[in-house]
Design an enzyme around this catalytic site. Structure first.
Site, PDB file in Angstrom:
ATOM      1  N   LYS A 147       0.704  -1.104  -0.077  1.00 23.43           N
ATOM      2  CA  LYS A 147       0.020   0.005   0.124  1.00 23.43           C
ATOM      3  C   LYS A 147       0.936   1.244   0.113  1.00 23.43           C
ATOM      4  O   LYS A 147       2.235   1.121   0.350  1.00 23.43           O
ATOM      5  CB  LYS A 147      -1.025  -0.023   1.249  1.00 23.43           C
ATOM      6  CG  LYS A 147      -0.239   0.089   2.619  1.00 23.43           C
ATOM      7  CD  LYS A 147       0.176   1.276   3.204  1.00 23.43           C
ATOM      8  CE  LYS A 147       1.160   1.149   4.522  1.00 23.43           C
ATOM      9  NZ  LYS A 147       1.602   2.447   5.006  1.00 23.43           N
TER      10      LYS A 147
ATOM     11  N   ASP B 167      -2.428  -1.921  10.888  1.00 22.47           N
ATOM     12  CA  ASP B 167      -2.633  -1.715   9.591  1.00 22.47           C
ATOM     13  C   ASP B 167      -3.149  -3.094   8.757  1.00 22.47           C
ATOM     14  O   ASP B 167      -3.550  -3.465   7.788  1.00 22.47           O
ATOM     15  CB  ASP B 167      -1.307  -1.587   8.571  1.00 22.47           C
ATOM     16  CG  ASP B 167      -0.898  -0.219   8.672  1.00 22.47           C
ATOM     17  OD1 ASP B 167      -1.342   0.662   9.306  1.00 22.47           O
ATOM     18  OD2 ASP B 167       0.479  -0.018   8.167  1.00 22.47           O
TER      19      ASP B 167
HETATM   20  O1  C5P Z   1       0.095  -1.568  15.372  1.00 21.65           O
HETATM   21  P1  C5P Z   1       1.574  -1.612  15.086  1.00 21.65           P
HETATM   22  O2  C5P Z   1       2.065  -2.940  15.397  1.00 21.65           O
HETATM   23  O3  C5P Z   1       1.711  -1.700  13.421  1.00 21.65           O
HETATM   24  O4  C5P Z   1       2.191  -0.458  15.398  1.00 21.65           O
HETATM   25  C1  C5P Z   1       3.517  -0.251  15.772  1.00 21.65           C
HETATM   26  C2  C5P Z   1       3.803   0.743  16.792  1.00 21.65           C
HETATM   27  O5  C5P Z   1       3.716   2.081  15.911  1.00 21.65           O
HETATM   28  C3  C5P Z   1       3.093   0.978  17.846  1.00 21.65           C
HETATM   29  O6  C5P Z   1       3.378   0.207  19.109  1.00 21.65           O
HETATM   30  C4  C5P Z   1       3.104   2.504  18.218  1.00 21.65           C
HETATM   31  O7  C5P Z   1       4.055   2.827  18.850  1.00 21.65           O
HETATM   32  C5  C5P Z   1       3.067   3.196  16.799  1.00 21.65           C
HETATM   33  N1  C5P Z   1       1.686   3.168  16.367  1.00 21.65           N
HETATM   34  C6  C5P Z   1       0.891   4.490  16.859  1.00 21.65           C
HETATM   35  N2  C5P Z   1      -0.082   4.791  16.656  1.00 21.65           N
HETATM   36  C7  C5P Z   1      -0.809   4.029  15.586  1.00 21.65           C
HETATM   37  C8  C5P Z   1      -0.112   3.029  14.722  1.00 21.65           C
HETATM   38  C9  C5P Z   1       1.046   2.631  15.340  1.00 21.65           C
HETATM   39  O8  C5P Z   1       1.306   5.086  17.757  1.00 21.65           O
HETATM   40  N3  C5P Z   1      -1.932   4.570  15.033  1.00 21.65           N
END
Ligand code: C5P
Length: 284
Positions: free
Chosen positions: A9, A134
């Site tokens: 994406k 995501d």
């Molecule tokens: O959800 P994911 O594991 O992809 O997110 C990785 C990190 O990115 C989270 O632990 C957080 O620190 C940050 N993040 C965030 N806000 C979001 C998505 C991700 O702070 N909406």
């Protein structure tokens, strides 16, 4: 054997609230679009679950999101999924292109089909949200608005028929998503760099993670400005938390010319890819 393609994406728009939520995430408002760059996953029924991947640096143990997807699925299923999975990586890692998340979502869909469990989109989406913000998006990879921490996904019917040629440039280094979000509270804008909204058709392109990421990696701001100066560029932006920059162009030829020039003028070690945003666009 059953084969599946997991698309990458780009973020046409990424707005983020500076305030950290109680769960440590940030509320976002993202316009996500699929592109024609794919990982491939081949599934074989097996006696145990194993993951094979020849790309150096990609873990094939339980830390891989594909493995985590299998485990999340098994929690709901109440039995073992037992798959031998071969992962062929074409989407670069640490790129802001969602490769790992897409692999995880496709794994959930694949085992749901192969095992005939018939979980619906809402049930798969609940599993996907456990794996990453995501991941639910990749269960319906059309142009979508993603809100909450990214897991609340709504297709945008007005953009179902929209598509555009594009070029991606990714330097050898990647960017960690948590560090990009962390930088929101303390980073400043670099002087002379344009972060403002860009308009293409009826889409407003902006990425509010550019501020923290460019502050840490000014070369990415330089690359964005270089892209903006190229003939045929309609808009140029960082995707997700980087390190990929993309440009939307008027024609596929312009995208290919930009990729060639980038390797000559910017960095011969760049990963480049030219293609179509929203390749499945339904043109009326
Ligand atoms: O959800 P994911 O594991 O992809 O997110 C990785 C990190 O990115 C989270 O632990 C957080 O620190 C940050 N993040 C965030 N806000 C979001 C998505 C991700 O702070 N909406």
């Amino acid at each position: 054997m059953t084969s599946y393609l997991a698309p990458a994406k780009i973020n046409l728009s990424l707005r983020v609230q500076n305030k950290v939520r109680e769960d440590g995430y940030h509320n976002v408002d993202i316009l996500m679009a699929p592109i024609d760059l794919y990982d491939q996953l081949d599934f074989h029924n097996s006696r145990t679950t194993t993951l094979l991947c020849e790309t150096p640096g990609v873990p094939t143990d339980e830390s891989n999101l594909v493995f985590k997807a299998i485990r999340e699925f098994e929690k709901a299923y109440g039995r073992k999924a037992k798959q031998r999975i071969t992962l062929t990586k074409r989407i670069p890692h640490g790129a802001g292109l969602g490769g790992g998340s897409s692999d995880a979502a496709i794994t959930l869909q694949a085992v749901n089909e192969i095992l005939g469990t018939n979980y619906d989109l809402a049930e798969l989406s609940t599993m996907a949200a456990q794996l990453g913000s995501d991941v639910p998006y990749f269960l319906t990879p059309t142009i979508c608005r993603c809100q909450g921490r990214g897991e609340i996904v709504t297709p945008v019917p007005e953009l179902a028929g929209w598509s555009s040629p594009f070029v991606l440039l990714k330097p050898a280094f990647g960017v960690s998503t948590p560090s990009a979000y962390k930088g929101l509270t303390c980073s400043r804008r670099l002087k002379g760099v344009s972060y403002g909204p860009q308009k293409v058709d009826n889409i407003t392109l902006i990425n509010e993670l550019e501020r923290p990421v460019f502050a840490k990696f000014p070369i990415l701001a330089h690359m964005k400005h270089w892209l903006l100066e190229q003939p045929g560029t309609r808009a140029a932006l960082m995707s997700g938390s980087g390190s990929t920059l993309f440009a939307l162009t008027e024609t596929p030829e312009q995208a290919r010319d930009i990729a060639t020039r980038a390797l000559q003028e910017l960095d011969p070690t760049l990963f480049t890819h030219c293609g179509i945003v929203n390749p499945q666009a339904k043109t009326e």
